[in-house]
Design a protein around this motif. Structure first.
Motif, mmCIF file in Angstrom:
data_model
loop_
_atom_site.group_PDB
_atom_site.id
_atom_site.type_symbol
_atom_site.label_atom_id
_atom_site.label_comp_id
_atom_site.label_asym_id
_atom_site.label_seq_id
_atom_site.Cartn_x
_atom_site.Cartn_y
_atom_site.Cartn_z
ATOM 1 N N THR A 121 0.821 -1.212 0.000
ATOM 2 C CA THR A 121 0.000 0.000 0.000
ATOM 3 C C THR A 121 0.852 1.257 0.000
ATOM 4 O O THR A 121 0.698 2.136 0.842
ATOM 5 C CB THR A 121 -0.979 0.015 1.187
ATOM 6 N N ALA A 142 -12.830 1.530 -7.092
ATOM 7 C CA ALA A 142 -11.615 0.918 -6.577
ATOM 8 C C ALA A 142 -11.450 -0.448 -7.228
ATOM 9 O O ALA A 142 -12.392 -1.255 -7.251
ATOM 10 C CB ALA A 142 -11.686 0.775 -5.063
ATOM 11 N N ARG A 143 -10.254 -0.713 -7.743
ATOM 12 C CA ARG A 143 -9.987 -1.967 -8.463
ATOM 13 C C ARG A 143 -8.826 -2.702 -7.786
ATOM 14 O O ARG A 143 -7.853 -2.088 -7.359
ATOM 15 C CB ARG A 143 -9.633 -1.688 -9.925
ATOM 16 N N ALA A 144 -8.943 -4.038 -7.737
ATOM 17 C CA ALA A 144 -7.883 -4.846 -7.144
ATOM 18 C C ALA A 144 -7.957 -6.261 -7.690
ATOM 19 O O ALA A 144 -9.045 -6.741 -8.055
ATOM 20 C CB ALA A 144 -8.014 -4.863 -5.623
ATOM 21 N N GLN A 182 -2.338 -5.106 -4.619
ATOM 22 C CA GLN A 182 -2.289 -3.867 -5.382
ATOM 23 C C GLN A 182 -3.699 -3.296 -5.455
ATOM 24 O O GLN A 182 -4.678 -3.997 -5.211
ATOM 25 C CB GLN A 182 -1.768 -4.106 -6.803
ATOM 26 N N ASN A 183 -3.792 -2.041 -5.817
ATOM 27 C CA ASN A 183 -5.111 -1.441 -6.041
ATOM 28 C C ASN A 183 -4.984 -0.207 -6.914
ATOM 29 O O ASN A 183 -3.911 0.399 -7.018
ATOM 30 C CB ASN A 183 -5.795 -1.088 -4.712
ATOM 31 N N ARG A 184 -6.080 0.139 -7.548
ATOM 32 C CA ARG A 184 -6.189 1.359 -8.349
ATOM 33 C C ARG A 184 -7.500 2.045 -7.942
ATOM 34 O O ARG A 184 -8.567 1.453 -8.044
ATOM 35 C CB ARG A 184 -6.231 1.046 -9.848
ATOM 36 N N ASP A 185 -7.419 3.284 -7.470
ATOM 37 C CA ASP A 185 -8.600 4.046 -7.070
ATOM 38 C C ASP A 185 -8.764 5.237 -8.002
ATOM 39 O O ASP A 185 -7.810 5.990 -8.233
ATOM 40 C CB ASP A 185 -8.476 4.542 -5.632
ATOM 41 N N TRP A 192 -8.621 -6.556 -14.003
ATOM 42 C CA TRP A 192 -8.765 -5.668 -12.853
ATOM 43 C C TRP A 192 -8.211 -4.275 -13.125
ATOM 44 O O TRP A 192 -8.583 -3.320 -12.446
ATOM 45 C CB TRP A 192 -8.087 -6.276 -11.630
ATOM 46 N N ASN A 246 -8.291 -10.237 -7.345
ATOM 47 C CA ASN A 246 -9.109 -10.917 -6.344
ATOM 48 C C ASN A 246 -8.697 -12.370 -6.179
ATOM 49 O O ASN A 246 -8.094 -12.979 -7.046
ATOM 50 C CB ASN A 246 -10.588 -10.837 -6.710
#
Length: 811
Positions: A300, A410-412, A372-375, A479, A414
Motif C-alpha cells: 500500500t 476501486a480496483r484490485a 495492489q489497487n487502483r482508485d 482488474w 481478487n
C-alpha cells in the motif's frame, strides 16, 4: 494564581456532572436527545469573553463576558452566542507556522485535535480525533467549508474521512473550531468538535500562484527509498459592483511511503522439507501484542494524483442581502503497490509459493499477500445560500448543499483467481468496488430574532440531511481496465435527519449571560438492501425515531481578567448506513447471505458532555483551563458477541457498548511578545483525558475483557506548542512541537506494542518553518516536518523527516 480557577472548575464541573450523569440505568427514560455544537461559525470578528470591552451606563468599561460572539461578512452561518471553548487559526498564522500541503494541516497545533494523516494527499484515512473520540470515530465530529458539509456521515471509521480535498490551503481565510455539543444548531455528530473552513472572497482584483515540493527519505524494516512530490495552485478573483467571484485550481502529485506490511506469525511456520525454497530478506519483529512475526515485504505505497477546482460567486442585492454559490470539483487517481523483501539464492524476488523457507521454518505465501489497487474518484460539491445581514431585529438564512460521488471506483486483483505480483501488473481477473450514486445533501432555513429593547437573542431553524450509500462489487476479467461483470455483492441504504431547533441567548446582567437551547429531531433509516451474487436480495425494515436534545450554558465575569464558562449538552449520534447495512462479507472476502454481522437495529449513541472553563486574559496573553466530562451510552464499535442462533459461536459486527466515560482537563496558553521579546508569539496546549469503558456486553476475546479498559485511540496525554518569531518584517521563523502519549487500538487493550505495524504508539515530533517575503509580490518558504525523525505509528507508519520548499506569488 493561575491554578486557582482550574481547581474551582474541577469542583464545579464535578458537582454539575453528578446532576446530569446518574447511575447506569437511571436515565433510560430521560428521552432520546440529540445535540449540536456551538455557535454558527462565520469568518469575521470574534469577540471572546474578556476580549471585547464596551462602556456601561456609568462609564466604567465592561466586557462581553462569558459569551463567544461570532459575526462578520460570511454568508453561510448566522450570528450566534454561546459560552463554550473555541479555537481559531488564520491564513497568516498557517502561512507563518505550518508546512501546509492539505487542508487538515491547518488543525495541526490546535488543542486536543489530531488528524490521522498518513502521507501527503491522504484521501481515505485522514480521520479527525478530538478530546474523547479517537481516529476510528469519524462520525463524532463535523467539518464544513463555507457552511457546506465535508464530513462523510455515510459510515464511521477510517474509510469515511471528511472530504478534505475540497479545500486547498491557499483558499483558507481562517479556520474556527468549536469544541463539544453545546449548540442546538448542529446534530449529535458534533459531540467532539465542529470545524469550519472559511475561504477567500475578494473585495478587489487579486491573483495568487504557488508551487511547492516535498521530499521524504524513508527507512523502515528493509524498505529504504525516497518519496515526495509537488503541488501547484493558482487562484484569481475580483469584485465588480454587486458581484464578487473567486476561482481556485490545484494539482497534487505525491508518492507516499509504504503503509502496510506483509507478515507471517512465526508460530504458523512448519518444519522445512526437501521442497522448501530458502529465501533471505525477511525481518523478525513482534506484532502489537508482542507475538513474534516475520516481515516479508511492504504494501500500500500510494502514488496519488489529485486535481481540485473551486468556483465561488457572491451577489449583494443590497448591503443587507447576499446570495452565494459554490461549486467544487475534486478528482483523485491513486495507484497502490507492494514490494517483497524476499530473495532466493539467485537474487530473484520472491512474491509467492507454497514452500518458502523463512528463518528456518516453512510458510505458504498466497498469490494475494502482496496486493495492489487502483482508485479513481471524481466528486462534485454544490452550495447555494441566501442570507440577510441587517444586524437588526431579524435576520435569516436559506441554504442548500450537496456532495455527489460522480464516480468512485476501486480496483484490485481478487482471490482465488488472481495472479501473483508482479504478474498482476499486466492485468488479470479482479474485482471492482463502485460507489457511484453515493452522497449526501443538506437543506436549512434559519433565523435570528433580536427583540428591540430586549436582552434576549433567539436563534431558530429547520434542517434536513439526507445520506445515500450505494456500493456495488463486481467481478471483472481485467482488474486494471476491464468492464464490470458478474455481481459479487450489492449494498445500499439511506438515512435522513429532519430537525428543528431554538436557542435563546440571554444577557442577564453585564457580568452574567446564559444560553438555553433545544433540538428536536426525526431520524429515518430506509431502503437498506443487500444482494448476493446469486441475485437473492435481503431487505431491512424502515426505522423512524424521534429525539430531543437540550443544552445550557453560562458565562460569568469574575473580574477584569477572569471569566468562567459552563456548558452542557446531550448528544445523539445516529447510526450510519455503513454501520447498519455493510455486513455480509467474511474475512476471506466471501459473501454470507444471512450473515448476522449486519445489524440494522443498532441504537444511536447517547451521552451528556459538559465543560467548565476558567480564562485569564491580558492585553497580550490568554490562559484557559477547561475541565471536560463525557458520559456516552451505546457507543458504536466493532466487536464480538454471542450468536443468538448458536450461543457456542460468536458474531463480529458493529455493536453498542453500554457505557464509556471520559474525564479530563485541557490547558491552552497563547501569548504575543512572549517574555517581552517583540515579535515572539507562542501557542501551546496540554490535554489530559481518562477515557474508560465502564459497561459492555460485547468482547474481543472473552466476555468482560473490555470492562475497565481505556477507549481505543484516545491517549491520556497530548500537548502542542508552536513558537514563531519575526526576525525582520520580511523574515519569520517558527518551531513546533507535538506530543501524544501511549494509546491502544483494541477494546481490551491487548496491544501494548505500539511501535509496530498495526500498533498505535506515542509520539513526539518537532517541525521547523522559515518564511521570507523577498519582494512585495514574492514569498519563499522552506521547512521540515518531523525534524527529529521520530518513527511512530497509528496502525500504519506516519511519515518520517520530510523537507518542504515553496514559492508564492501574490498580486
Amino acid at each position: 494564581m493561575m491554578f486557582q480557577p482550574s481547581l474551582l472548575s474541577m469542583a464545579l464541573a464535578a458537582a454539575f456532572s453528578m446532576l446530569h450523569h446518574p447511575a447506569a440505568g437511571a436515565c433510560d427514560d430521560c428521552g432520546d436527545e440529540a445535540t449540536a455544537a456551538s455557535a454558527a461559525i462565520e469568518a469575521g470578528q470574534v469577540a471572546a469573553a474578556g476580549n471585547s470591552a464596551t462602556a456601561s451606563a456609568s462609564g466604567t468599561p465592561t466586557r462581553n463576558l462569558g459569551i463567544v460572539l461570532i459575526a462578520g461578512n460570511a454568508t453561510r452561518s448566522l450570528p450566534s452566542n454561546i459560552p463554550t471553548t473555541m479555537e481559531s487559526v488564520t491564513a497568516e498564522e498557517i502561512a507563518r507556522t505550518i508546512n501546509a500541503t492539505d487542508a487538515q494541516d491547518a488543525l495541526k497545533y490546535l488543542p486536543s485535535l489530531l488528524v490521522r494523516k498518513r502521507y501527503i494527499g491522504d484521501y481515505n484515512h485522514a480521520v479527525l480525533s478530538t478530546r474523547a473520540s479517537g481516529t476510528g470515530n469519524s462520525a463524532r465530529s463535523l467539518v464544513f467549508a463555507d457552511g457546506i458539509q465535508l464530513s462523510n456521515l455515510l459510515g464511521n471509521g477510517a474509510g469515511f474521512t471528511p472530504r478534505w480535498g475540497m479545500v486547498t490551503p491557499e483558499e483558507i481565510e481562517r479556520v474556527d473550531v468549536l469544541y463539544g455539543p453545546f449548540s442546538a444548531a448542529y446534530s449529535g455528530n458534533s459531540v467532539g468538535a465542529v470545524v469550519d473552513y472559511q475561504t477567500r472572497m475578494p473585495k478587489t482584483f487579486e491573483a495568487h500562484a504557488k508551487v511547492g515540493i516535498f521530499h521524504q527519505p524513508f527507512e523502515l524494516y528493509n524498505s529504504s527509498a525516497n518519496y515526495g512530490g509537488y503541488q501547484a495552485s493558482a487562484s484569481i478573483g475580483d469584485r465588480a459592483g454587486a458581484l464578487a467571484w473567486w476561482v481556485n485550481v490545484n494539482h497534487l502529485d505525491s508518492e507516499g511511503q509504504p503503509l502496510t506490511f506483509i507478515t507471517k506469525l512465526t508460530s504458523t511456520g512448519k518444519p522445512v522439507n526437501a521442497a522448501t525454497l530458502p529465501v533471505t530478506g525477511n525481518v523478525l519483529d513482534a506484532d502489537k501484542s508482542n507475538v513474534p512475526w516475520q516481515i516479508l515485504g511492504a504494501g500500500t505505497s500510494y502514488h496519488t494524483q489529485q486535481d481540485h477546482a473551486k468556483l465561488k460567486l457572491a451577489y449583494d442585492f443590497n448591503p443587507e442581502l447576499r446570495a452565494t454559490y459554490s461549486l467544487g470539483w475534486w478528482k483523485n487517481n491513486a495507484v497502490g503497490g507492494s514490494a517483497s523483501y524476499l530473495r532466493d539464492a539467485g537474487g530473484n524476488t520472491v512474491y509467492s509459493g507454497a514452500n518458502i523457507g523463512i528463518g528456518g521454518k516453512q510458510y505458504t505465501i498466497a498469490n494475494t499477500d502482496f496486493g495492489q489497487n487502483r482508485d479513481r474518484l471524481e466528486h462534485l460539491m454544490h452550495g447555494l445560500a441566501l442570507k440577510s445581514q441587517t444586524r437588526g431585529v431579524f435576520d435569516f438564512e436559506l441554504a442548500a448543499s450537496s456532495y455527489d460521488y460522480r464516480s468512485d471506483e476501486a480496483r484490485a486483483p481478487n482471490a482465488p483467481k488472481s495472479l501473483s505480483r508482479p504478474a498482476a501488473d499486466a492485468g488479470g481477473p479482479g474485482r471492482i468496488t463502485d460507489l457511484r450514486g453515493t452522497g449526501w445533501s443538506n437543506l436549512s432555513a434559519k433565523g435570528v430574532w433580536r427583540p428591540s429593547g430586549s436582552t434576549h437573542v433567539l436563534d431558530f431553524g429547520l434542517q434536513h440531511e439526507r445520506y445515500v450509500w450505494q456500493q456495488k462489487v463486481s467481478d471483472t476479467a481485467d482488474w486494471l481496465s476491464g468492464a464490470a461483470g458478474a455481481l459479487f455483492t450489492d449494498f445500499s441504504g439511506k438515512t435522513q435527519l429532519s430537525s428543528a431547533f431554538v436557542q435563546d441567548a440571554w444577557a442577564i446582567s453585564p457580568q452574567l449571560k446564559s444560553v438555553l437551547g433545544l433540538r428536536a429531531e426525526q431520524w429515518q433509516a430506509t431502503e437498506g438492501n443487500k444482494t448476493a451474487a446469486n441475485g437473492k436480495p435481503v431487505s431491512f425494515a424502515t426505522r423512524k425515531e424521534q429525539y430531543l436534545s437540550p443544552k445550557a450554558a453560562l458565562g460569568y465575569e469574575l473580574s477584569e481578567a477572569w471569566t468562567l464558562k459552563l456548558s452542557t449538552g446531550r448528544a445523539v449520534r445516529m447510526p450510519t448506513a455503513g454501520e447498519l447495512y455493510q455486513g455480509g462479507v467474511n474475512a476471506n472476502g466471501v459473501y454470507v447471505p444471512n450473515d448476522p454481522s449486519t445489524n440494522p437495529n443498532l441504537k444511536p449513541e447517547k451521552g451528556w458532555t459538559s465543560e467548565l472553563s476558567a480564562t485569564w486574559s491580558s492585553a497580550k496573553q490568554q490562559l484557559r483551563s477547561t475541565l471536560f466530562h463525557e458520559d456516552t451510552r451505546d457507543a458504536l464499535y466493532s466487536q464480538l458477541s454471542s450468536n443468538p442462533a448458536d450461543p457456542a459461536k460468536t458474531i463480529s459486527s458493529v455493536q453498542n457498548i453500554d457505557r464509556i466515560r471520559t474525564m479530563g482537563v485541557e490547558l491552552a496558553y497563547n501569548a504575543e511578545d512572549f517574555l517581552s521579546a517583540r515579535g515572539l508569539e507562542l501557542q501551546s496546549s496540554l490535554t489530559f483525558a481518562d477515557s474508560e469503558i465502564l459497561e459492555n456486553a460485547g468482547f474481543v476475546s472473552v466476555p468482560g475483557d473490555t470492562v475497565g479498559k481505556q477507549q481505543p485511540r484516545v491517549p491520556k496525554w497530548r500537548a502542542t506548542l508552536v513558537a514563531s518569531y519575526a526576525i525582520t518584517p520580511a523574515l519569520s521563523a517558527s518551531y513546533g512541537l507535538r506530543y501524544s502519549g501511549p494509546q491502544y487500538g483494541t477494546l481490551n487493550n491487548s496491544d501494548p506494542n505500539g511501535f509496530t505495524y498495526q500498533g498505535f504508539s506515542k509520539f513526539f515530533t518537532t517541525d521547523l518553518r522559515l518564511q521570507w517575503r523577498v519582494a512585495k509580490q514574492w514569498t519563499v518558504a522552506a521547512g521540515i516536518d518531523n525534524l527529529n525523525n521520530y518513527r511512530y505509528w497509528a496502525f500504519h507508519p506516519y511519515p518520517q523527516r520530510t523537507y518542504h520548499a515553496e514559492l508564492k506569488f501574490d498580486l
